[in-house]
Scaffold this motif. Structure first.
Motif, short mmCIF file in Angstrom:
data_model
loop_
_atom_site.label_atom_id
_atom_site.label_comp_id
_atom_site.label_asym_id
_atom_site.label_seq_id
_atom_site.Cartn_x
_atom_site.Cartn_y
_atom_site.Cartn_z
N UNK A 173 102.56 -47.88 -25.00
CA UNK A 173 102.83 -47.87 -23.54
C UNK A 173 100.94 -47.97 -23.03
N UNK A 174 101.75 -48.70 -22.28
CA UNK A 174 99.84 -48.66 -21.26
C UNK A 174 100.00 -48.60 -20.01
N UNK A 175 99.50 -47.52 -19.82
CA UNK A 175 99.45 -47.17 -17.57
C UNK A 175 97.56 -47.19 -17.81
N UNK A 176 97.89 -48.49 -17.09
CA UNK A 176 96.57 -48.80 -15.91
C UNK A 176 96.50 -47.78 -14.37
N UNK A 177 96.55 -47.38 -13.83
CA UNK A 177 96.13 -46.21 -12.65
C UNK A 177 95.05 -45.74 -12.64
N UNK A 178 93.86 -45.95 -11.75
CA UNK A 178 92.65 -45.93 -12.14
C UNK A 178 92.75 -44.38 -11.45
N UNK A 179 92.95 -43.58 -10.51
CA UNK A 179 92.81 -42.36 -10.04
C UNK A 179 93.30 -41.10 -11.51
N UNK A 180 93.54 -41.92 -12.35
CA UNK A 180 93.85 -40.87 -13.97
C UNK A 180 92.76 -40.59 -14.81
N UNK A 181 91.20 -40.82 -14.08
CA UNK A 181 90.54 -40.54 -14.91
C UNK A 181 89.98 -39.06 -14.13
N UNK B 120 100.00 -54.88 0.82
CA UNK B 120 100.89 -54.53 -0.02
C UNK B 120 99.41 -54.31 -1.12
N UNK B 121 99.72 -53.24 -1.53
CA UNK B 121 98.55 -52.63 -2.64
C UNK B 121 99.38 -51.69 -4.31
N UNK B 122 98.83 -51.45 -4.54
CA UNK B 122 98.88 -51.42 -6.61
C UNK B 122 98.40 -50.17 -6.43
N UNK B 123 99.36 -48.80 -7.39
CA UNK B 123 98.91 -47.99 -7.17
C UNK B 123 98.35 -47.48 -9.05
N UNK B 124 99.55 -48.06 -9.42
CA UNK B 124 99.94 -47.93 -11.31
C UNK B 124 100.45 -48.74 -11.67
N UNK B 125 100.31 -48.82 -13.31
CA UNK B 125 100.87 -50.07 -13.40
C UNK B 125 101.27 -49.68 -14.46
N UNK B 126 102.69 -49.33 -15.55
CA UNK B 126 102.85 -48.91 -16.59
C UNK B 126 103.45 -49.96 -17.33
N UNK B 127 103.21 -50.32 -18.69
CA UNK B 127 103.81 -51.34 -19.34
C UNK B 127 103.83 -51.14 -20.55
N UNK B 128 105.48 -50.86 -21.39
CA UNK B 128 106.36 -50.27 -22.30
C UNK B 128 106.55 -51.64 -23.43
N UNK B 129 106.22 -52.02 -25.01
CA UNK B 129 106.32 -52.69 -25.53
C UNK B 129 106.42 -52.53 -26.38
N UNK B 130 107.72 -53.57 -26.99
CA UNK B 130 107.85 -53.29 -28.62
C UNK B 130 106.33 -53.08 -29.27
N UNK B 131 106.78 -52.33 -30.09
CA UNK B 131 105.12 -52.02 -31.22
C UNK B 131 106.42 -51.51 -32.49
N UNK B 132 106.44 -52.41 -33.98
CA UNK B 132 107.54 -52.24 -34.51
C UNK B 132 108.64 -51.90 -34.32
N UNK B 133 108.82 -50.64 -34.87
CA UNK B 133 110.87 -50.07 -34.43
C UNK B 133 109.86 -49.05 -33.28
N UNK B 134 108.96 -48.92 -32.86
CA UNK B 134 108.67 -47.76 -32.02
C UNK B 134 108.08 -48.53 -30.28
N UNK B 135 106.91 -48.00 -29.91
CA UNK B 135 107.00 -49.04 -28.64
C UNK B 135 105.23 -48.53 -28.51
#
Length: 153
Positions: free
Chosen positions: A115-123, A98-113
């Protein structure tokens, strides 16, 4: 049998145009993706659970997985209420790996959120980045072949 959460290599040959771009430009192991600094980080005023729900819905609707005789794509998503974050992972699996293409992490940040996107193809493909951000911010339209930037929100 390997778990879909432990990615090991990049395989797969019959790909859609978007998947081909992602694989050629950024298919990697899950460990390497986890160790990599996010390619995109931004904050949103909305609750992380709402951002997760709308992002997952749009990704499933607008960036569908493809299945081939030798391999298939998948989306794995997890919401960790007790830890205050959610993850959406996209990858490919075949008979041997199996292989990874993209990872999206969405975290609590105060009252908002946050977002961290790790996807080498985005560059190399800013239009895909723009569409991911568009969906995370609540955009509903799906990208059509040849379409550049998403419409304004």
């Amino acid at each position: 049998m390997k778990s879909l959460t432990s990615f090991t290599s990049c395989a797969g040959r019959n790909l859609s145009a978007f998947a081909l771009v992602a694989v050629l430009a950024g298919c990697t192991s899950q460990a390497a993706l986890d160790a990599r600094s996010p390619d995109l980080t931004f904050d949103l005023p909305d609750n992380y659970q709402a951002v997760y729900a709308r992002t997952l819905t749009s990704i499933r609707r607008c960036w569908p997985v493809e299945n081939f005789a030798s391999s298939s794509e998948f989306i794995q998503s997890d919401l960790f209420n007790e830890l205050g974050y959610a993850e959406i992972n996209r990858g490919r699996a075949d008979l041997m790996s199996t292989s990874a293409v993209a990872k999206i992490k969405i975290s609590r940040a105060g009252r908002g959120s946050r977002v961290e996107v790790t996807a080498p193809f985005l560059e190399a493909h800013p239009a895909q980045k723009d569409w991911l951000v568009y969906w995370m911010k609540g955009g509903q339209k799906c990208r059509k072949i040849g379409e550049g930037a998403p419409p304004p929100l």
